[in-house]
Scaffold this motif. Structure first.
Motif, mmCIF file in Angstrom:
data_model
loop_
_atom_site.group_PDB
_atom_site.id
_atom_site.type_symbol
_atom_site.label_atom_id
_atom_site.label_comp_id
_atom_site.label_asym_id
_atom_site.label_seq_id
_atom_site.Cartn_x
_atom_site.Cartn_y
_atom_site.Cartn_z
ATOM 1 N N PHE A 33 87.646 48.722 57.925
ATOM 2 C CA PHE A 33 86.984 48.142 59.099
ATOM 3 C C PHE A 33 87.831 48.257 60.373
ATOM 4 O O PHE A 33 87.294 48.490 61.462
ATOM 5 C CB PHE A 33 86.557 46.690 58.831
ATOM 6 N N LEU A 72 83.460 47.796 49.862
ATOM 7 C CA LEU A 72 84.436 46.813 50.333
ATOM 8 C C LEU A 72 85.630 46.803 49.389
ATOM 9 O O LEU A 72 86.787 46.785 49.819
ATOM 10 C CB LEU A 72 83.793 45.423 50.402
ATOM 11 N N THR A 83 80.235 47.387 55.466
ATOM 12 C CA THR A 83 81.269 48.416 55.529
ATOM 13 C C THR A 83 80.659 49.780 55.813
ATOM 14 O O THR A 83 81.215 50.584 56.580
ATOM 15 C CB THR A 83 82.054 48.446 54.203
#
Length: 626
Positions: A33, A72, A83
């Motif tokens: 991220f 994730l 994500t």
């Protein structure tokens, strides 16, 4: 491999990896991220650092699954919507991959199949809002005037956690202006909206309760100020003042990636140009978070140098390195240089104590936390015995630590008594994890363990008694404790067991008996332990398909603390550590650090080295004659 040999190899490895300044700079990996947000931020600011952007895109593409999604965590079944949206957006914005690319087509299919942009989490929605990819609600439920409410009010800026403030203040500024920053290169994500009309964000923002909250805050602010006609501008000025007062030397806000990113958008909302020196310095600060993971650049959420250095120095000393050893001396000097002397937000709820804590990252000077403080103090304890200056620093840190106990008997991460029930009830997604800073088993456990074993606080002291009472009260029915900053029930249980032992709670008490029974019940057949991050999603323990070195070390260390002899579970756990220290299966890349449940997880590259070392050293020290 024998225990002594394993300890020697781990000690040598850690000594080799120490930096010249005495610190350890292992990567603090945050998934994808931060890489995605960095690409989006650079493109939004029209800062075309193509070398970095292309490298970050390549890293994200390497982590894409065959079905087009991104995960994730590795054991997530098919993929993670949030994500995937983040990576998809960043890669398209980079310009290096087009929508027509089969990889992007598969990602789009996954996004739409799983609900579209509407079902992403709050942090990502804000990024979409700020960059013109999502619709702002007609009004934001929390007005910027909140910042003007005095601390005497049950609901005010300082009733939320410092982590919440760090993010909320810049977002309040941006929301007030309904900021949207698009560029000529902005991709069109309008085809990623789901077919359902259910939009959790807009439903929250436009709900009756949110409108009442908005009105109540305005009413209260007008009641307590003499300048009602200037309220709005005053609130904006206060917000900017708060942000600027919390900017670290490198230009970042509280040294976090996300809060700094939001501060940059807040400055844009206030009229600063994209080339403003404040913004450029903040971007340079974020650039300094770069590390390398598997040969690819990665943007860390922050640096973990204090955490790594303090824990490694302590583990090496438990493995019999002396304070005068060059490795320990250099680490000690580094840690002493990083102790805080400035007052941070914590002083609002704890005004009678001088600064003395430590933060998490290299450049953190105003936001200490209990974890890094107790960890640093452990590492300094032996040196403090024979050095007056170190002893004074140690005393200052210990005084600060004990003073931060919450009124419920536990300890939180950053501040004292910032667990507002009102904030937890707000109709904001993830409000409890973002806006509150409650007592937790891991923070309470490690603080008690330090006070009992290193500060030698007597077991009948009210601080330890209250802490033990809190732990007993907050034990899960199955005997475990839930961890806040690590994964998850193994982490919390390890911290609680070592704390209760340090407080001289009898191992025959039901609290400890239940915890030991639970730990043994989840041990894998190979002798190790492994817990999935999906425990957070399921709200109960979820086994990982294979064991990890770190979680095995936690479990073994907890059992060692409360055991009089090494039973089969402990011996099997030690055998697992010895057999796997030099192996690197997929589980050794699995994140066991946690930032926000079911949303942000961290892979500490240091953990596989020093946590097994700590468990082996404790085993050798306690059971060498058994």
């Amino acid at each position: 491999m024998k225990i002594d040999e394993a300890i020697e190899r781990l000690v040598t490895k850690l000594q080799e990896d120490q930096q010249e300044d005495g610190s350890w700079q292992y990567p603090f990996e945050a998934g994808t991220f931060t890489d995605a947000y960095m690409v989006i931020l650079l493109r939004t600011l029209e800062q075309d650092d193509e070398t970095l952007i292309q490298a970050l895109v390549n890293r994200m593409l390497r982590l894409q699954e065959e079905n087009g999604a991104w995960k994730l965590v590795q054991d997530e079944e098919s993929g993670n919507l949030t994500t995937t949206v983040e990576c998809y957006y960043a890669i398209l914005y980079s310009g290096y991959v087009k929508k027509e690319d089969p990889r992007m087509k598969r990602a789009k299919t996954f996004i739409l199949k799983n609900g579209g942009l509407e079902q992403t989490t709050l942090l990502t929605k804000f990024v979409l809002l700020l960059t013109g990819q999502y619709r702002w609600p007609s009004f934001f439920p929390v007005p910027i005037e909140l910042i003007l409410l005095p601390i005497a009010f049950p609901f005010n800026l300082f009733s939320m956690s410092v982590y919440g403030r760090a993010h909320m203040v810049p977002l309040l500024v941006a929301a007030d202006k309904k900021l949207e920053v698009k560029t000529a290169r902005s991709p069109d994500l309008s085809d990623l909206h789901g077919h359902s009309r259910h939009d959790p964000f807009l439903e929250w923002a436009e709900a009756d309760d949110s409108r009442k909250l908005h009105g109540t805050i305005h009413y209260l602010v007008k009641k307590v100020t003499d300048l009602p006609e200037h309220l709005h501008q005053l609130a904006i000025s206060r917000a900017k003042q708060y942000m600027m007062s919390a900017v670290e030397e490198d230009g970042t806000l509280f040294s976090y990636f996300t809060s700094t990113m939001f501060m940059i958008f807040a400055l844009l909302a206030l009229g600063h140009s994209k080339k403003d020196p404040l913004i450029q310095k903040a971007v340079n600060g974020l650039n300094s978070f770069q590390t390398t993971v598997n040969g690819h650049p990665h943007i860390q959420f922050t640096t973990a140098s204090i955490w790594n250095t303090s824990l490694i120095s302590y583990a090496l000393q438990e493995a019999n390195l002396k304070p005068e050893d060059p490795t320990i001396k250099k680490a000690t000097e580094y840690l002493l240089d990083k102790q805080h002397y400035k007052y941070g937000d914590w002083v609002v709820h704890n005004p009678a104590v001088k600064p003395g804590g430590w933060g998490f990252s290299t450049i953190n000077t105003i936001q200490p936390d209990l974890d890094d403080t107790t960890s640093s103090l452990r590492a300094l304890t032996a040196s403090a015995l024979n050095d007056k200056d170190i002893r004074e620093a140690w005393k200052r840190g210990t005084t600060w630590t004990s003073s931060m106990q919450n009124k419920d008997g536990g300890w939180a991460a950053f501040e004292k008594n910032t667990d507002s029930r009102l904030l937890a009830l707000l109709p904001i997604e993830e409000s409890k994890g973002i806006l509150t800073d409650p007592s937790t088993p891991d923070l309470t456990g490690r603080t008690m363990e330090f006070l009992g074993n290193f500060a030698h606080m007597k077991n009948n002291h009210s601080i330890l008694k209250d802490g033990a009472r809190w732990l007993k009260k907050n034990q899960q029915k199955d005997g475990s404790w839930e961890g806040q900053w690590g994964v998850n029930y193994i982490y919390g249980t390890w911290a609680a067991l070592t704390a209760l032992d340090a407080a001289d709670v009898s191992s025959k008490q039901s609290t400890i008996v239940k915890a030991v029974k639970w730990l043994k019940s989840i041990q894998h057949d190979d002798g190790g332990w492994g817990e999935s991050c999906l425990s957070d999603r399921h709200k109960h323990y979820k086994s990982l398909a294979a064991s990890t070195l770190t979680q095995t070390a936690w479990a073994v260390d907890g059992l060692i603390a409360v055991s009089d002899f090494p039973d089969k579970s402990i011996r099997d756990g030690i055998r697992y550590l010895l057999a796997h220290i030099e192996k690197h299966p997929w589980t050794e890349d699995y994140p066991v650090g946690k930032g926000l449940a079911d949303r942000i997880y961290f892979h500490y590259h240091s953990y596989r080295h020093f946590y097994p070392l700590l468990a082996l050293a404790h085993y050798r020290k306690k059971f060498k004659n058994v």
